[in-house]
Structure formats: C-alpha cells, structure tokens
Design a protein around this motif. Structure first.
Motif, PDB file in Angstrom:
ATOM      1  N   ASP A  71      -4.318 -13.266  -8.044  1.00 40.13           N
ATOM      2  CA  ASP A  71      -4.353 -14.544  -7.059  1.00 40.13           C
ATOM      3  C   ASP A  71      -3.135 -15.473  -7.298  1.00 40.13           C
ATOM      4  N   ARG A  72      -2.733 -15.812  -8.571  1.00 37.77           N
ATOM      5  CA  ARG A  72      -1.543 -16.571  -8.782  1.00 37.77           C
ATOM      6  C   ARG A  72      -0.775 -16.168 -10.050  1.00 37.77           C
ATOM      7  N   VAL A  73       0.625 -16.157  -9.658  1.00 35.17           N
ATOM      8  CA  VAL A  73       1.461 -16.054 -10.982  1.00 35.17           C
ATOM      9  C   VAL A  73       2.305 -16.949 -11.185  1.00 35.17           C
ATOM     10  N   GLY A  74       2.381 -17.618 -12.362  1.00 35.42           N
ATOM     11  CA  GLY A  74       3.022 -18.934 -12.325  1.00 35.42           C
ATOM     12  C   GLY A  74       4.448 -18.513 -12.498  1.00 35.42           C
ATOM     13  N   ILE A  75       5.533 -19.447 -12.206  1.00 35.64           N
ATOM     14  CA  ILE A  75       6.925 -19.317 -12.304  1.00 35.64           C
ATOM     15  C   ILE A  75       7.277 -20.871 -12.934  1.00 35.64           C
ATOM     16  N   THR A  76       8.898 -20.805 -13.161  1.00 39.25           N
ATOM     17  CA  THR A  76       9.488 -22.100 -13.463  1.00 39.25           C
ATOM     18  C   THR A  76      10.409 -22.233 -12.171  1.00 39.25           C
ATOM     19  N   ALA A 125      -1.294 -14.295   1.827  1.00 45.47           N
ATOM     20  CA  ALA A 125      -1.002 -15.734   1.219  1.00 45.47           C
ATOM     21  C   ALA A 125      -0.192 -15.348  -0.091  1.00 45.47           C
ATOM     22  N   ARG A 126       0.725 -16.399  -0.514  1.00 47.54           N
ATOM     23  CA  ARG A 126       1.754 -16.578  -1.622  1.00 47.54           C
ATOM     24  C   ARG A 126       0.996 -16.330  -2.999  1.00 47.54           C
ATOM     25  N   VAL A 127       1.461 -15.413  -3.605  1.00 46.36           N
ATOM     26  CA  VAL A 127       0.825 -15.648  -5.202  1.00 46.36           C
ATOM     27  C   VAL A 127       1.884 -16.124  -6.198  1.00 46.36           C
ATOM     28  N   THR A 128       2.935 -16.405  -5.475  1.00 42.17           N
ATOM     29  CA  THR A 128       3.901 -17.429  -6.457  1.00 42.17           C
ATOM     30  C   THR A 128       4.263 -18.513  -5.547  1.00 42.17           C
ATOM     31  N   ALA A 129       4.389 -19.739  -6.372  1.00 44.16           N
ATOM     32  CA  ALA A 129       5.021 -20.874  -5.463  1.00 44.16           C
ATOM     33  C   ALA A 129       6.614 -20.289  -5.045  1.00 44.16           C
ATOM     34  N   PRO A 130       7.228 -21.004  -4.179  1.00 43.17           N
ATOM     35  CA  PRO A 130       8.623 -20.705  -3.939  1.00 43.17           C
ATOM     36  C   PRO A 130       9.511 -21.215  -5.216  1.00 43.17           C
ATOM     37  N   GLY A 131      10.439 -20.235  -5.481  1.00 40.53           N
ATOM     38  CA  GLY A 131      11.249 -20.551  -6.588  1.00 40.53           C
ATOM     39  C   GLY A 131      12.055 -21.769  -6.505  1.00 40.53           C
ATOM     40  N   VAL A 132      12.092 -22.283  -5.571  1.00 39.57           N
ATOM     41  CA  VAL A 132      12.847 -23.741  -5.268  1.00 39.57           C
ATOM     42  C   VAL A 132      11.892 -24.594  -4.614  1.00 39.57           C
ATOM     43  N   HIS A 302      11.829  -8.582  -1.454  1.00 42.88           N
ATOM     44  CA  HIS A 302      10.980  -8.155  -0.808  1.00 42.88           C
ATOM     45  C   HIS A 302       9.682  -7.446  -1.703  1.00 42.88           C
ATOM     46  N   TRP A 303       9.452  -8.154  -2.895  1.00 40.97           N
ATOM     47  CA  TRP A 303       8.618  -7.737  -3.719  1.00 40.97           C
ATOM     48  C   TRP A 303       7.674  -8.758  -4.390  1.00 40.97           C
ATOM     49  N   GLY A 304       6.651  -8.860  -4.921  1.00 41.56           N
ATOM     50  CA  GLY A 304       5.706  -9.751  -5.731  1.00 41.56           C
ATOM     51  C   GLY A 304       5.390 -11.253  -5.165  1.00 41.56           C
ATOM     52  N   THR A 305       5.601 -11.457  -4.048  1.00 45.12           N
ATOM     53  CA  THR A 305       5.404 -12.777  -3.375  1.00 45.12           C
ATOM     54  C   THR A 305       4.046 -12.572  -2.510  1.00 45.12           C
ATOM     55  N   PHE A 306       4.121 -11.883  -1.685  1.00 43.60           N
ATOM     56  CA  PHE A 306       3.187 -11.548  -0.458  1.00 43.60           C
ATOM     57  C   PHE A 306       2.633 -10.093  -0.764  1.00 43.60           C
ATOM     58  N   LEU A 308       1.545  -7.138   0.976  1.00 41.88           N
ATOM     59  CA  LEU A 308       1.702  -6.678   2.528  1.00 41.88           C
ATOM     60  C   LEU A 308       1.183  -5.091   2.360  1.00 41.88           C
ATOM     61  N   THR A 309       1.178  -4.503   1.258  1.00 45.24           N
ATOM     62  CA  THR A 309       0.900  -2.733   1.362  1.00 45.24           C
ATOM     63  C   THR A 309       0.104  -2.301   0.110  1.00 45.24           C
ATOM     64  N   ASP A 310       0.262  -1.273  -0.082  1.00 48.21           N
ATOM     65  CA  ASP A 310      -0.881  -0.730  -1.228  1.00 48.21           C
ATOM     66  C   ASP A 310      -0.381  -0.829  -2.435  1.00 48.21           C
ATOM     67  N   GLU A 311       0.764  -0.761  -2.981  1.00 43.81           N
ATOM     68  CA  GLU A 311       1.244  -0.699  -4.340  1.00 43.81           C
ATOM     69  C   GLU A 311       0.922  -1.892  -4.994  1.00 43.81           C
ATOM     70  N   ALA A 312       1.080  -1.603  -6.489  1.00 41.29           N
ATOM     71  CA  ALA A 312       0.745  -2.944  -7.379  1.00 41.29           C
ATOM     72  C   ALA A 312       1.927  -3.912  -7.239  1.00 41.29           C
ATOM     73  N   ARG A 313       1.636  -5.106  -7.824  1.00 42.70           N
ATOM     74  CA  ARG A 313       2.821  -6.132  -7.732  1.00 42.70           C
ATOM     75  C   ARG A 313       3.800  -5.757  -8.539  1.00 42.70           C
ATOM     76  N   GLU A 314       3.662  -5.094  -9.808  1.00 42.91           N
ATOM     77  CA  GLU A 314       4.678  -4.946 -10.759  1.00 42.91           C
ATOM     78  C   GLU A 314       5.463  -3.368 -10.505  1.00 42.91           C
ATOM     79  N   GLU A 315       5.015  -2.691  -9.657  1.00 45.54           N
ATOM     80  CA  GLU A 315       5.260  -1.277  -9.319  1.00 45.54           C
ATOM     81  C   GLU A 315       6.591  -1.269  -8.884  1.00 45.54           C
ATOM     82  N   PRO A 316       7.251  -2.012  -8.102  1.00 45.33           N
ATOM     83  CA  PRO A 316       8.646  -1.860  -7.431  1.00 45.33           C
ATOM     84  C   PRO A 316       9.580  -1.957  -8.736  1.00 45.33           C
TER      85      PRO A 316
END
Length: 347
Positions: A71-76, A125-132, A302-306, A308-316
């Motif tokens: 649901d959420r991935v933390g960032i700095t 929905a986003r799983v990470t906040a915007p990086g800026v 184009h990976w890891g934020t929304f 959209l498709t079937d692959e796991a988040r870290e697969e790309p």
C-alpha cells in the motif's frame, strides 16, 4: 494489499466505457491534413499495431494474475537546487522527472495527484509520495507532455504549475486543446513528429514512438503521442514517456538526432505481454533501445509508483539488472533510482 478497480483502470486506458464504436467520430482536439500517421480523424502508428479493445481488457482482468503491491513505500524527498550548470535528473515518480541541465529546469509528464485517474475515488493510487514536494520545486522553465493518458497528463497538477510558474508546455498535436480546456491561460505549444519547439537554452524535437492516446471512450487516438530529443549546451537528452518497442523503430528514428548523453526510458507496466507489448516495452527491450539510440547513460522510469499492470513492483529493476548483465553493460550506465533520488549524469 492494494487492489486495482476495473472502473479506474478502464478510465485510465480510455477503453472501459464502451464496447462498440458504431462509427468513426470527428476529432475532438485536432484538425489538419492527413499524413503518414494521421488519417484525417485519428492518429496511428505507421506499420504498427492499434491498442487492444474492451473485450481484451475484460479477458485480462478476469485472469486475475496481478502481483500484490504494498500500500505504501517510504521514500526520502529531495529538495533540488534552484539551478544546475551541468546535468542532474531527479526522480519524482512514475514518468515525472525533473531535468536540470545547463541552467534550465524541465519537468516531464508531471503528476502530483494521488491517483492516475479521472476520478478521485477510483483508479490507480500512488504507493510512494512524490520524490520532490511540490513546494520545493525550483523554477520550472518548461513542461514536456508526451501524451494524454491519465498517468502522464494530470490537469490538476498542470493547473498548480501554471499558477506558480506560468511556464510553456510542449506537447504533440491535439494535447494542447485538452490542456487549454482544463487550465485557463495555459501556454500550450503543440508540434508534429519531426518539428522543433524551442525554449530558452534548448531545442526540443518531437519524434515518433509506438503508443496511442485517449481520455475517455470517444476520443481514442484524437491526440498524438511523441518522444523528445532535447538539445542543450550540456549535451543531448532523449525522453520517451511511453512506447512499445516496435522492432526498435522508435529508437532508430531517435538515433539520427543523437548521440545522447542521457536517455530517460520506460521499463514498467508491461505484463501481461499479450496485452501490453504494443504499448509498453519491457526492461530487455529498453536495454536494446539504449543501444540502438546510442545513449551513453539511461534513467529508468514508469515503474514502482502506480500499479497499472500485472508485474510485481520490484520486477522491472530486477529484470533490468539481468538484461544489462546479459549484454555486458555496466549497471551504473542504466539506473532505476527511487523517487526522491537525484543523479548527476557523467559527462
């Protein structure tokens, strides 16, 4: 775990609200003469493939093969410098990248909204906040808008950017109409494939890519899609918001305008391949594109934020590392950095 709604995904892809198009409708956004990629009503990929329809969308969704995402991935979050004399890129998330080059600040496909959707209550929905953080953005000199899908063209974000910076938005044909309708007074400048749009300190050439466009059920391919070759005092940059690999033709077209110090290439939203291969390349194809275009360094997006498709988040990024190893390409040349990370690209 997050679950994608059928309603939201259909709206995002522009194919979920109807099952049959009874007749070709007039173009809502653009009027111009036919060309090798415009039939007088709709744009198309010369020698390529059209997008899948509702029946295929339904088949994909019924299969239920999507991976679970957090649901959420933390960032700095990063607070960028006001200007950079050489070349630095900061990942904001998905296709949104801050390019700081030779004193110029560019944003690609800016999305600060929570959802990539026409709805506030449904859709990815986003799983990470915007990086800026939006308040921490430096002065923005121009926005590059590659096409009109909701994960790339976010009218709410464009309105905020216009109110703060009044910057021009450079985009392919027809998208200027959509943005002006949504943002009063917006300086939207449209061009066709092969045309050059200028901003202070840079020339931006619009180039072919293999994709499509839609905001709803009745405007499929009424606006054009494009990649950008950016010529600056600190080197050339290739930015592709979305593309299918299309036997490498988008990269061959770009190579004529290189060599590129940096390319910004999509690596995600590719599964299942039978549905996605004509609109989204996979990491292996992105590496092949890097070689064809002649890019010295590449930033993955184009990976890891929304989801959209079937692959796991870290697969790309995992598949990207394997593809680089298989080609003997150093991993530091093609980086998949998280939102909030910045990269000073080597000369």
């Amino acid at each position: 775990m997050r679950r994608r709604t059928f309603l939201g995904l259909g709206a995002l892809l522009g194919i979920g609200a109807c099952t049959v198009r009874e007749a070709k409708m007039g173009n809502r956004y653009y009027a111009g003469p036919p060309s090798d990629h415009f039939d007088g009503t709709e744009f198309f990929n010369p020698g390529g493939q059209p997008p899948r329809g509702f029946r295929d969308l339904l088949r994909w969704q019924i299969a239920g093969d999507k991976a679970d995402w957090p649901d959420r991935v933390g960032i700095t979050q990063e607070k960028p410098a006001e200007r950079v004399t050489d070349l630095r890129v900061t990942m904001v998330g998905h296709a949104t990248v801050l390019i700081q080059v030779a004193g110029l600040n560019l944003l690609t496909d800016p999305v600060w909204s929570r959802r990539a959707s026409p709805f506030s209550f449904a859709g990815p929905a986003r799983v990470t906040a915007p990086g800026v953080a939006f308040a921490d953005l430096p002065p923005i000199d121009a926005v590059l808008m590659s096409h009109n899908h909701y994960d790339h063209m976010d009218i709410a974000t464009l309105r905020r950017l216009h109110e703060r910076f009044a910057m021009p938005v450079l985009t392919p044909l027809g998208n200027d109409t959509i943005m002006r309708e949504g943002v009063s007074g917006l300086d939207a400048r449209a061009g066709d494939w092969g045309e050059v749009l200028a901003v202070d300190g840079a020339r931006i050439r619009l180039l072919p890519c293999h994709h499509w466009s839609a905001r709803g059920a009745n405007d499929r391919r009424h606006a054009l899609w494009a990649s950008f070759a950016i010529e600056t005092a600190a080197g050339k940059i290739l930015h592709i918001g979305d593309t299918g690999f299309d036997e490498g033709r988008p990269y061959a077209a770009a190579a004529a305008h290189g060599p590129f110090r940096l390319a910004i290439l999509p690596i995600g939203a590719y599964a299942p391949r039978w549905f996605m291969r004509f609109q989204h390349q996979n990491p292996e194809e992105a590496v092949a594109g890097m070689e064809i275009a002649g890019a010295r360094h590449v930033l993955a997006h184009h990976w890891g934020t929304f989801q959209l498709t079937d692959e796991a988040r870290e697969e790309p990024p995992e598949r990207l590392r394997a593809a680089l190893d298989a080609k003997g390409i150093a991993a530091q040349r093609f980086r998949a950095i998280p939102p909030g990370a910045a990269w000073d690209v080597p000369a």
